[in-house]
Scaffold this motif. Structure first.
Motif, PDB file in Angstrom:
ATOM      1  N   VAL A   1       0.473  -2.914  -4.210  1.00  0.00           N
ATOM      2  CA  VAL A   1       1.330  -3.769  -3.386  1.00  0.00           C
ATOM      3  C   VAL A   1       2.257  -2.866  -2.581  1.00  0.00           C
ATOM      4  O   VAL A   1       2.935  -2.002  -3.130  1.00  0.00           O
ATOM      5  CB  VAL A   1       2.153  -4.738  -4.265  1.00  0.00           C
ATOM      6  CG1 VAL A   1       3.135  -5.537  -3.429  1.00  0.00           C
ATOM      7  CG2 VAL A   1       1.231  -5.666  -5.047  1.00  0.00           C
ATOM      8  N   VAL A   2       2.278  -3.075  -1.249  1.00  0.00           N
ATOM      9  CA  VAL A   2       3.158  -2.289  -0.376  1.00  0.00           C
ATOM     10  C   VAL A   2       4.305  -3.141   0.169  1.00  0.00           C
ATOM     11  O   VAL A   2       5.287  -2.604   0.684  1.00  0.00           O
ATOM     12  CB  VAL A   2       2.383  -1.621   0.780  1.00  0.00           C
ATOM     13  CG1 VAL A   2       1.398  -0.591   0.227  1.00  0.00           C
ATOM     14  CG2 VAL A   2       1.673  -2.629   1.650  1.00  0.00           C
ATOM     15  N   VAL A  26       1.693 -11.152  -0.813  1.00  0.00           N
ATOM     16  CA  VAL A  26       1.719  -9.726  -1.074  1.00  0.00           C
ATOM     17  C   VAL A  26       0.903  -9.046   0.022  1.00  0.00           C
ATOM     18  O   VAL A  26      -0.076  -9.602   0.524  1.00  0.00           O
ATOM     19  CB  VAL A  26       1.159  -9.328  -2.466  1.00  0.00           C
ATOM     20  CG1 VAL A  26       2.060  -9.799  -3.573  1.00  0.00           C
ATOM     21  CG2 VAL A  26      -0.249  -9.827  -2.681  1.00  0.00           C
ATOM     22  N   PHE A  27       1.355  -7.888   0.402  1.00  0.00           N
ATOM     23  CA  PHE A  27       0.591  -7.037   1.304  1.00  0.00           C
ATOM     24  C   PHE A  27       0.109  -5.895   0.439  1.00  0.00           C
ATOM     25  O   PHE A  27       0.899  -5.288  -0.285  1.00  0.00           O
ATOM     26  CB  PHE A  27       1.469  -6.512   2.443  1.00  0.00           C
ATOM     27  CG  PHE A  27       1.869  -7.587   3.416  1.00  0.00           C
ATOM     28  CD1 PHE A  27       1.158  -7.768   4.592  1.00  0.00           C
ATOM     29  CD2 PHE A  27       2.954  -8.404   3.152  1.00  0.00           C
ATOM     30  CE1 PHE A  27       1.525  -8.762   5.499  1.00  0.00           C
ATOM     31  CE2 PHE A  27       3.330  -9.396   4.047  1.00  0.00           C
ATOM     32  CZ  PHE A  27       2.614  -9.581   5.227  1.00  0.00           C
ATOM     33  N   LEU A  28      -1.192  -5.633   0.482  1.00  0.00           N
ATOM     34  CA  LEU A  28      -1.720  -4.564  -0.344  1.00  0.00           C
ATOM     35  C   LEU A  28      -2.661  -3.679   0.453  1.00  0.00           C
ATOM     36  O   LEU A  28      -3.190  -4.090   1.481  1.00  0.00           O
ATOM     37  CB  LEU A  28      -2.395  -5.110  -1.600  1.00  0.00           C
ATOM     38  CG  LEU A  28      -3.515  -6.120  -1.418  1.00  0.00           C
ATOM     39  CD1 LEU A  28      -4.807  -5.536  -1.930  1.00  0.00           C
ATOM     40  CD2 LEU A  28      -3.178  -7.362  -2.226  1.00  0.00           C
ATOM     41  N   GLN A  29      -2.796  -2.467  -0.026  1.00  0.00           N
ATOM     42  CA  GLN A  29      -3.716  -1.510   0.581  1.00  0.00           C
ATOM     43  C   GLN A  29      -5.062  -1.656  -0.114  1.00  0.00           C
ATOM     44  O   GLN A  29      -5.133  -1.650  -1.348  1.00  0.00           O
ATOM     45  CB  GLN A  29      -3.208  -0.077   0.399  1.00  0.00           C
ATOM     46  CG  GLN A  29      -2.053   0.293   1.287  1.00  0.00           C
ATOM     47  CD  GLN A  29      -2.397   0.275   2.767  1.00  0.00           C
ATOM     48  OE1 GLN A  29      -1.695  -0.350   3.527  1.00  0.00           O
ATOM     49  NE2 GLN A  29      -3.456   0.922   3.183  1.00  0.00           N
ATOM     50  N   HIS A  30      -6.096  -1.794   0.692  1.00  0.00           N
ATOM     51  CA  HIS A  30      -7.449  -1.882   0.147  1.00  0.00           C
ATOM     52  C   HIS A  30      -8.422  -1.350   1.195  1.00  0.00           C
ATOM     53  O   HIS A  30      -8.384  -1.781   2.343  1.00  0.00           O
ATOM     54  CB  HIS A  30      -7.818  -3.320  -0.220  1.00  0.00           C
ATOM     55  CG  HIS A  30      -9.236  -3.466  -0.669  1.00  0.00           C
ATOM     56  ND1 HIS A  30      -9.638  -3.101  -1.926  1.00  0.00           N
ATOM     57  CD2 HIS A  30     -10.345  -3.887  -0.014  1.00  0.00           C
ATOM     58  CE1 HIS A  30     -10.940  -3.318  -2.038  1.00  0.00           C
ATOM     59  NE2 HIS A  30     -11.395  -3.793  -0.880  1.00  0.00           N
ATOM     60  N   GLY A  31      -9.266  -0.418   0.800  1.00  0.00           N
ATOM     61  CA  GLY A  31     -10.270   0.114   1.706  1.00  0.00           C
ATOM     62  C   GLY A  31      -9.690   0.750   2.954  1.00  0.00           C
ATOM     63  O   GLY A  31     -10.280   0.655   4.029  1.00  0.00           O
ATOM     64  N   GLN A  44      -7.110  -0.213   4.540  1.00  0.00           N
ATOM     65  CA  GLN A  44      -6.493  -1.214   5.405  1.00  0.00           C
ATOM     66  C   GLN A  44      -5.401  -1.958   4.653  1.00  0.00           C
ATOM     67  O   GLN A  44      -5.407  -2.032   3.435  1.00  0.00           O
ATOM     68  CB  GLN A  44      -7.541  -2.210   5.898  1.00  0.00           C
ATOM     69  CG  GLN A  44      -8.626  -1.569   6.733  1.00  0.00           C
ATOM     70  CD  GLN A  44      -9.644  -2.592   7.211  1.00  0.00           C
ATOM     71  OE1 GLN A  44      -9.345  -3.764   7.376  1.00  0.00           O
ATOM     72  NE2 GLN A  44     -10.858  -2.132   7.439  1.00  0.00           N
ATOM     73  N   ARG A  45      -4.493  -2.527   5.422  1.00  0.00           N
ATOM     74  CA  ARG A  45      -3.403  -3.344   4.870  1.00  0.00           C
ATOM     75  C   ARG A  45      -3.830  -4.810   4.947  1.00  0.00           C
ATOM     76  O   ARG A  45      -4.203  -5.296   6.014  1.00  0.00           O
ATOM     77  CB  ARG A  45      -2.140  -3.104   5.688  1.00  0.00           C
ATOM     78  CG  ARG A  45      -0.934  -3.894   5.241  1.00  0.00           C
ATOM     79  CD  ARG A  45       0.229  -3.552   6.173  1.00  0.00           C
ATOM     80  NE  ARG A  45       1.295  -4.502   6.066  1.00  0.00           N
ATOM     81  CZ  ARG A  45       2.475  -4.251   5.504  1.00  0.00           C
ATOM     82  NH1 ARG A  45       2.723  -3.062   5.014  1.00  0.00           N
ATOM     83  NH2 ARG A  45       3.409  -5.179   5.447  1.00  0.00           N
ATOM     84  N   GLU A  78      -6.240 -11.067   6.521  1.00  0.00           N
ATOM     85  CA  GLU A  78      -5.409 -12.052   5.826  1.00  0.00           C
ATOM     86  C   GLU A  78      -6.332 -12.912   4.983  1.00  0.00           C
ATOM     87  O   GLU A  78      -7.448 -13.227   5.392  1.00  0.00           O
ATOM     88  CB  GLU A  78      -4.662 -12.940   6.821  1.00  0.00           C
ATOM     89  CG  GLU A  78      -3.809 -14.002   6.126  1.00  0.00           C
ATOM     90  CD  GLU A  78      -3.106 -14.920   7.113  1.00  0.00           C
ATOM     91  OE1 GLU A  78      -2.267 -14.428   7.883  1.00  0.00           O
ATOM     92  OE2 GLU A  78      -3.424 -16.110   7.105  1.00  0.00           O
ATOM     93  N   MET A  79      -5.840 -13.281   3.806  1.00  0.00           N
ATOM     94  CA  MET A  79      -6.627 -14.131   2.920  1.00  0.00           C
ATOM     95  C   MET A  79      -5.734 -15.127   2.197  1.00  0.00           C
ATOM     96  O   MET A  79      -4.545 -14.889   2.007  1.00  0.00           O
ATOM     97  CB  MET A  79      -7.390 -13.282   1.902  1.00  0.00           C
ATOM     98  CG  MET A  79      -6.502 -12.598   0.876  1.00  0.00           C
ATOM     99  SD  MET A  79      -7.390 -11.507  -0.269  1.00  0.00           S
ATOM    100  CE  MET A  79      -8.434 -12.630  -1.159  1.00  0.00           C
TER     101      MET A  79
END
Length: 115
Positions: free
Chosen positions: A39-40, A51-56, A58-59, A99-100
């Protein structure tokens, strides 16, 4: 004539919050997926948390449930704090890249159903 203007003005005021809020039709429920990452940025506020998270590399923005529902189901604000790792399962936005809408989240050692 005057009462119709009042009715129109009243209707516009009532409709404004709905326009500002995410409609669930903006997400593709036929394309469920899972991402996990640190979580960033985090928000445990109304009308819904996120929540904004880093994955692959990307944010991602993961739209959660309202705080009252998260709390009632056992997801605490500290479970989604910056620096924590979370896994979110949900549906991609049809409108906004990365966004999800989250159906369930695994955080703080537990999985919580949000919908």
């Amino acid at each position: 004539m005057r009462s119709s203007l009042k009715l129109a003005a009243f209707s516009a005021v009532i409709a404004t919050p709905a326009l500002a809020h995410h409609g669930w039709s903006a997400y593709d429920s036929s394309k469920a997926f899972v991402i996990e990452g640190p979580v960033v940025e985090s928000s445990y506020s109304n009308p819904h948390g996120s929540v904004f998270l880093q994955h692959g590399g990307q944010r991602w923005e993961a739209v959660l449930a309202p705080p009252s529902r998260m709390s009632a189901r056992g997801l605490k604000e500290e479970d989604i704090a910056v620096g924590k790792t979370v896994k979110v399962e949900g549906y991609p936005s049809n409108r906004t890249k990365n966004e999800m809408r989250v159906e369930r989240i695994t955080a703080g050692g537990k999985t919580v159903e949000l919908r």
